[in-house]
Design an enzyme around this catalytic site. Structure first.
Site, short mmCIF file in Angstrom:
data_model
loop_
_atom_site.label_atom_id
_atom_site.label_comp_id
_atom_site.label_asym_id
_atom_site.label_seq_id
_atom_site.Cartn_x
_atom_site.Cartn_y
_atom_site.Cartn_z
N THR A 16 25.15 57.33 -7.94
CA THR A 16 25.29 57.77 -9.33
C THR A 16 24.22 58.77 -9.75
O THR A 16 24.49 59.69 -10.52
CB THR A 16 25.21 56.53 -10.26
OG1 THR A 16 26.15 55.57 -9.79
CG2 THR A 16 25.52 56.86 -11.69
N ASP A 60 29.16 57.30 -2.04
CA ASP A 60 28.91 56.08 -2.79
C ASP A 60 28.30 55.13 -1.77
O ASP A 60 28.79 55.03 -0.64
CB ASP A 60 30.24 55.51 -3.32
CG ASP A 60 30.03 54.28 -4.18
OD1 ASP A 60 30.37 54.35 -5.37
OD2 ASP A 60 29.57 53.25 -3.65
N GLN A 279 20.82 30.40 1.56
CA GLN A 279 21.63 30.99 0.48
C GLN A 279 20.82 31.10 -0.81
O GLN A 279 21.21 31.82 -1.72
CB GLN A 279 22.86 30.12 0.21
CG GLN A 279 23.82 30.10 1.37
CD GLN A 279 25.02 29.19 1.14
OE1 GLN A 279 25.33 28.80 0.02
NE2 GLN A 279 25.71 28.85 2.21
N CYS A 280 19.68 30.39 -0.87
CA CYS A 280 18.83 30.48 -2.07
C CYS A 280 18.22 31.87 -2.13
O CYS A 280 17.93 32.48 -1.11
CB CYS A 280 17.70 29.45 -2.02
SG CYS A 280 18.30 27.77 -2.07
#
Ligand code: ASP
Length: 343
Positions: A16, A60, A279-280
């Site tokens: 962007t 992108d 996953q924490c």
């Protein structure tokens, strides 16, 4: 670039930040980087000589790929001696992956490589891109006693400089898009830029070594209660897989069901590397803390400590690309190579 205190190379890969809104169609399209100082006249006031390279096809960052990381690393290699620092303009979506990959690919860095981007394009009145870019350039050009102040791959976003391989994109709609919960910011920009000098990596003393081999034969297995035997087995036994990232619960815990342990054992016996990350979003894997991770330790699953998912993926690609033995890869995964791991 004469008489300037330092020189910085801008490398525009896409995202962007480098887009402008077409006045007629309202579409976002990449602007010509040669006109950058017209877009941001403040850049002329810097005591920093600026040059820029724009990739032919800006992307992108959701289309980011190791091939592009190699192109970026080559660009830095070719220009390393000509500039004091580098700013990479990049979409925020996969910026943490690129920063992590480059940190492994660029060994013995003694100059800053700062990635930045924005949530709103430059040219939009409320853009965050101008501040991000201006301060990223200032950091990339900053020197102390004639030497670059920062000598690692970082991300600058919304007033904070982070170690790149400690970050992840946390928020898709706020300007404050990144987090680095397991490592303190390297600097904060307020009225002045306050560097956290004790947190910075020491500059490489040996010449820069650029690694251009990456191997992406990796798969990710994210656990959830009730994960099926059939699907899990087919993932673990995928043909050609050299490494599996196991995303576990809490401090590295997972199911103790026999079929799961047996599948992991078969894979390890075939020479597949299994890396346990949590996953924490904060904290670390400690295999053996609970009964639900002791079996992993016994099997030879590698504890990934506090590696982020982004660092785990790119470190594995980098190590597999070095053509090391599984034992060497396991050792290197548990070694802090570029500040990515707390010991
Ligand atoms: N989708 C965009 C990208 O990552 C978002 C951004 O530029 O921040 O390329």
């Amino acid at each position: 670039m004469k008489n300037k205190q330092s020189s910085v190379l801008l490398i525009y890969t896409g995202g962007t930040i480098g887009m402008m809104q077409d006045a007629h169609t309202n579409e976002l399209r990449p602007f010509d980087f040669k006109t950058l100082t017209q877009q941001i006249p403040e850049l002329n006031k810097f005591d920093i000589g600026l040059s820029s390279i724009a990739f032919k096809k800006p992307i992108d960052s959701s289309n980011m790929h190791p091939v592009v990381w190699i192109e970026i690393a080559k660009t830095i290699k070719e220009n390393y001696h000509k500039f004091d620092g580098f700013v990479i303009l990049h979409g925020s979506d996969t910026m943490s992956f690129t920063a992590s990959a480059l940190s492994f690919m660029l060994e013995n860095l003694s100059k800053p490589v700062v990635l930045t981007g924005s949530q709103l394009p430059i040219g939009i009145i409320r853009t965050d891109g101008k501040e991000n870019l201006i301060t990223a350039i200032e950091i990339a050009g900053a020197k102390e006693k004639g030497k670059p102040l920062v000598s690692e791959v970082c991300i600058y976003f919304e007033y904070k400089l982070y170690r790149g391989n400690r970050t992840f994109k946390y928020n898709s709609s706020h300007f404050d898009a990144f987090r680095s919960p397991n490592y303190q910011p390297l600097a904060e920009a307020g009225v002045n830029i306050q560097y956290n000098k004790s947190a910075l990596l020491k500059p490489g003393v040996k010449p820069l070594k650029v690694h251009l081999e990456l191997d992406n034969d990796i798969i990710v297995l994210k656990l959830f209660p009730g994960i099926s035997k059939k699907i899990t087995s087919s993932i673990i036994n995928t043909k050609g897989v050299k490494a599996i990232i196991l995303e576990t619960f809490g401090a590295g815990n997972c199911t103790t069901q026999e079929w799961f342990t047996a599948e992991l054992k078969k894979a390890i016996d075939r020479g597949v590397i299994i890396l346990n990350i949590t996953q924490c979003l904060e904290g670390t894997v400690i295999q053996g803390m609970y009964e639900t991770s002791s079996h992993l330790k016994k099997l030879g699953v590698v504890g990934g400590g506090d590696l982020t998912f982004e660092a785990a993926v790119t470190k594995l690609m980098f190590l597999l690309g070095q053509k090391m033995s599984p034992a060497q890869i396991k050792k290197s995964l548990q070694t802090n190579l570029r500040g990515e791991l707390t010991h």
